[in-house]
Design a protein around this motif. Structure first.
Motif, mmCIF file in Angstrom:
data_model
loop_
_atom_site.group_PDB
_atom_site.id
_atom_site.type_symbol
_atom_site.label_atom_id
_atom_site.label_comp_id
_atom_site.label_asym_id
_atom_site.label_seq_id
_atom_site.Cartn_x
_atom_site.Cartn_y
_atom_site.Cartn_z
ATOM 1 N N PHE A 28 -13.022 11.566 6.552
ATOM 2 C CA PHE A 28 -14.070 10.789 7.212
ATOM 3 C C PHE A 28 -13.596 9.433 7.742
ATOM 4 O O PHE A 28 -14.122 8.951 8.740
ATOM 5 C CB PHE A 28 -15.266 10.600 6.275
ATOM 6 C CG PHE A 28 -15.995 11.874 5.990
ATOM 7 C CD1 PHE A 28 -16.751 12.498 6.979
ATOM 8 C CD2 PHE A 28 -15.914 12.480 4.751
ATOM 9 C CE1 PHE A 28 -17.415 13.686 6.730
ATOM 10 C CE2 PHE A 28 -16.582 13.664 4.489
ATOM 11 C CZ PHE A 28 -17.332 14.282 5.474
ATOM 12 N N CYS A 29 -12.627 8.825 7.088
ATOM 13 C CA CYS A 29 -12.151 7.481 7.474
ATOM 14 C C CYS A 29 -10.627 7.380 7.372
ATOM 15 O O CYS A 29 -10.099 6.626 6.552
ATOM 16 C CB CYS A 29 -12.781 6.418 6.596
ATOM 17 S SG CYS A 29 -14.564 6.356 6.669
ATOM 18 N N PRO A 30 -9.895 8.127 8.186
ATOM 19 C CA PRO A 30 -8.424 8.088 8.064
ATOM 20 C C PRO A 30 -7.851 6.700 8.310
ATOM 21 O O PRO A 30 -6.802 6.358 7.762
ATOM 22 C CB PRO A 30 -7.953 9.093 9.117
ATOM 23 C CG PRO A 30 -9.091 9.216 10.080
ATOM 24 C CD PRO A 30 -10.337 8.987 9.276
ATOM 25 N N CYS A 31 -8.545 5.881 9.092
ATOM 26 C CA CYS A 31 -8.035 4.530 9.357
ATOM 27 C C CYS A 31 -8.026 3.686 8.082
ATOM 28 O O CYS A 31 -7.129 2.867 7.885
ATOM 29 C CB CYS A 31 -8.834 3.852 10.457
ATOM 30 S SG CYS A 31 -10.604 3.775 10.153
ATOM 31 N N VAL A 32 -8.998 3.897 7.191
ATOM 32 C CA VAL A 32 -9.034 3.172 5.922
ATOM 33 C C VAL A 32 -7.877 3.619 5.040
ATOM 34 O O VAL A 32 -7.162 2.792 4.465
ATOM 35 C CB VAL A 32 -10.388 3.384 5.197
ATOM 36 C CG1 VAL A 32 -10.359 2.813 3.792
ATOM 37 C CG2 VAL A 32 -11.518 2.768 6.013
ATOM 38 N N ASP A 42 4.122 -1.887 2.970
ATOM 39 C CA ASP A 42 4.654 -3.138 3.515
ATOM 40 C C ASP A 42 4.655 -4.272 2.493
ATOM 41 O O ASP A 42 4.975 -5.409 2.838
ATOM 42 C CB ASP A 42 3.845 -3.580 4.737
ATOM 43 C CG ASP A 42 4.256 -2.865 5.999
ATOM 44 O OD1 ASP A 42 5.325 -2.242 6.026
ATOM 45 O OD2 ASP A 42 3.492 -2.938 6.990
ATOM 46 N N MET A 43 4.266 -3.983 1.278
ATOM 47 C CA MET A 43 4.250 -4.964 0.185
ATOM 48 C C MET A 43 3.444 -6.204 0.553
ATOM 49 O O MET A 43 3.854 -7.339 0.305
ATOM 50 C CB MET A 43 5.670 -5.337 -0.231
ATOM 51 C CG MET A 43 6.447 -4.173 -0.747
ATOM 52 S SD MET A 43 8.122 -4.671 -1.166
ATOM 53 C CE MET A 43 8.861 -3.086 -1.463
ATOM 54 N N GLY A 44 2.301 -5.969 1.181
ATOM 55 C CA GLY A 44 1.392 -7.047 1.512
ATOM 56 C C GLY A 44 1.715 -7.810 2.776
ATOM 57 O O GLY A 44 0.993 -8.732 3.141
ATOM 58 N N ALA A 45 2.782 -7.441 3.470
ATOM 59 C CA ALA A 45 3.158 -8.157 4.699
ATOM 60 C C ALA A 45 2.163 -7.920 5.822
ATOM 61 O O ALA A 45 2.024 -8.750 6.713
ATOM 62 C CB ALA A 45 4.559 -7.755 5.141
ATOM 63 N N THR A 46 1.484 -6.788 5.804
ATOM 64 C CA THR A 46 0.416 -6.518 6.768
ATOM 65 C C THR A 46 -0.850 -6.223 5.989
ATOM 66 O O THR A 46 -0.800 -5.728 4.871
ATOM 67 C CB THR A 46 0.744 -5.306 7.672
ATOM 68 O OG1 THR A 46 0.954 -4.162 6.844
ATOM 69 C CG2 THR A 46 1.953 -5.542 8.529
ATOM 70 N N SER A 47 -1.976 -6.515 6.590
ATOM 71 C CA SER A 47 -3.243 -6.275 5.893
ATOM 72 C C SER A 47 -3.732 -4.854 6.149
ATOM 73 O O SER A 47 -3.434 -4.256 7.183
ATOM 74 C CB SER A 47 -4.298 -7.279 6.351
ATOM 75 O OG SER A 47 -4.759 -6.962 7.645
ATOM 76 N N CYS A 48 -4.518 -4.388 5.217
ATOM 77 C CA CYS A 48 -5.152 -3.080 5.357
ATOM 78 C C CYS A 48 -5.997 -3.037 6.624
ATOM 79 O O CYS A 48 -5.935 -2.083 7.390
ATOM 80 C CB CYS A 48 -6.012 -2.823 4.118
ATOM 81 S SG CYS A 48 -7.067 -1.383 4.221
ATOM 82 N N CYS A 49 -6.751 -4.088 6.839
ATOM 83 C CA CYS A 49 -7.660 -4.145 7.989
ATOM 84 C C CYS A 49 -6.899 -4.095 9.315
ATOM 85 O O CYS A 49 -7.258 -3.344 10.219
ATOM 86 C CB CYS A 49 -8.512 -5.396 7.899
ATOM 87 S SG CYS A 49 -9.773 -5.493 9.176
ATOM 88 N N ALA A 50 -5.839 -4.876 9.428
ATOM 89 C CA ALA A 50 -5.068 -4.908 10.679
ATOM 90 C C ALA A 50 -4.410 -3.560 10.954
ATOM 91 O O ALA A 50 -4.491 -3.034 12.065
ATOM 92 C CB ALA A 50 -4.017 -6.010 10.624
#
Length: 140
Positions: A28-32, A42-50
């Motif tokens: 239902f939400c593959p982007c999430v 990425d060990m926090g270097a990029t956000s989930c949202c971005a």
């Protein structure tokens, strides 16, 4: 020459019965799901949202979200020295995008990550300290 990546995945590509909730979220939400995977890999270097937003934009406008997500499968495999099975990373994502994302999600969960928390909260939960992140332009 023997491959350095010889560890087995914690579950198979079609192991959705191991995590029905994760599979439903992927359907239902593959982007999430992708955003959560990307943030941890990425060990926090990029956000989930971005990451999830970029994935959603690529998937909806071009149908090619798999080209973005297959790179993260490769990184995940390298980090944990996992076998490139059942075939190459791009092929897995091209032909079985949802199954690939589910497998990666389950793999990170099996390694102790609470996928809903994100990188920073997982590190705090695991008792690992991280150097404070500095941002360009921040001074005292």
């Amino acid at each position: 020459m023997a491959s350095l990546n010889n560890a087995s995945w914690s579950s198979g590509l079609c192991g959705c019965f191991d995590d029905v909730g994760g599979c439903c979220l992927t359907f239902f939400c593959p982007c999430v799901v992708f955003g959560r995977i990307a943030e941890i890999v990425d060990m926090g270097a990029t956000s989930c949202c971005a990451s999830g937003t970029v994935y959603a934009a690529l998937a909806s406008m071009t149908g090619m979200g798999c080209l973005y997500s297959c790179g993260y499968r490769s990184r995940l495999r390298e980090q944990y020295r996992l076998k490139e099975t059942p075939c190459g990373d791009c092929c897995v994502h091209w032909f079985c995008e949802a199954c690939a994302l589910c497998q990666e999600y389950r793999e990170l969960k099996s390694r102790g990550f609470d996928m809903a928390l994100g990188w920073q909260a997982n590190m705090e939960k695991m008792g690992k300290t991280m150097a404070p992140q500095t941002h360009a332009g921040m001074t005292r």
